[in-house]
Design a protein around this motif. Structure first.
Motif, short mmCIF file in Angstrom:
data_model
loop_
_atom_site.label_atom_id
_atom_site.label_comp_id
_atom_site.label_asym_id
_atom_site.label_seq_id
_atom_site.Cartn_x
_atom_site.Cartn_y
_atom_site.Cartn_z
N GLN A 27 -11.34 13.96 -4.95
CA GLN A 27 -12.12 14.74 -4.01
C GLN A 27 -13.34 15.39 -4.66
N MET A 28 -13.40 15.34 -5.98
CA MET A 28 -14.52 15.96 -6.71
C MET A 28 -15.83 15.26 -6.42
N GLY A 29 -15.82 13.95 -6.43
CA GLY A 29 -17.02 13.16 -6.25
C GLY A 29 -16.83 11.82 -6.94
N ASP A 30 -17.44 10.79 -6.39
CA ASP A 30 -17.25 9.43 -6.91
C ASP A 30 -17.56 9.28 -8.39
N ASP A 31 -18.60 9.90 -8.85
CA ASP A 31 -19.01 9.70 -10.24
C ASP A 31 -18.08 10.37 -11.24
N ASP A 32 -17.28 11.33 -10.79
CA ASP A 32 -16.40 12.04 -11.69
C ASP A 32 -15.12 11.27 -12.01
N TRP A 33 -14.58 10.53 -11.06
CA TRP A 33 -13.29 9.91 -11.29
C TRP A 33 -13.33 8.40 -11.43
N LYS A 34 -14.42 7.76 -11.09
CA LYS A 34 -14.50 6.31 -11.28
C LYS A 34 -14.73 5.98 -12.75
N GLY A 37 -16.68 7.94 -15.52
CA GLY A 37 -16.80 9.36 -15.18
C GLY A 37 -15.93 10.21 -16.09
N PRO A 38 -16.17 11.52 -16.11
CA PRO A 38 -15.46 12.40 -17.03
C PRO A 38 -13.95 12.51 -16.75
N CYS A 39 -13.51 12.17 -15.56
CA CYS A 39 -12.08 12.25 -15.23
C CYS A 39 -11.40 10.89 -15.16
N ALA A 40 -12.12 9.83 -15.44
CA ALA A 40 -11.62 8.46 -15.23
C ALA A 40 -10.28 8.21 -15.91
#
Length: 109
Positions: A27-34, A37-40
């Motif tokens: 839910q943070m944003g596409d670039d953060d978890w894909k 990204g910093p959460c990938a």
């Protein structure tokens, strides 16, 4: 020595983020978890834990229980109405993916 079949970490991440995501980081944003990204890589070790359990022939119910334990106890999220279903969907998707790979030892890429 022949090349070992490769588990694509990117595919595991697709499964984990779309099926499981126990703390709602998507839910943070596409670039953060894909990928990239910093959460990938947030769930990598847990998803690889499922891979290991399934490849060792452990019952899928054990892999589901593992993901539930991670979410409920390790992450402290507690049980909610979607916990079991998300864990089951994640394990089923990983099992389906692994079924497309040759039997035997794997390596991750």
């Amino acid at each position: 020595m022949p090349d070992l079949p490769k588990v694509k970490l990117s595919r595991l991440r697709e499964i984990g983020w779309s099926q499981w995501d126990p703390i709602g980081l998507s839910q943070m944003g596409d670039d953060d978890w894909k990928d990239g990204g910093p959460c990938a890589d947030e769930y990598d070790s847990y998803l690889l834990g499922v891979v290991g359990r399934l490849r060792r022939g452990e019952p899928t119910s054990d892999a589901v229980a593992y993901l539930e334990e991670i979410e409920i106890d390790h992450m402290g999220g507690g049980r909610n109405p979607t916990t079991l279903g998300r864990a089951e969907a994640t394990v089923a998707a990983i099992a389906d993916y692994l079924a497309t790979l040759p039997a035997g030892p794997l390596k991750v890429r």
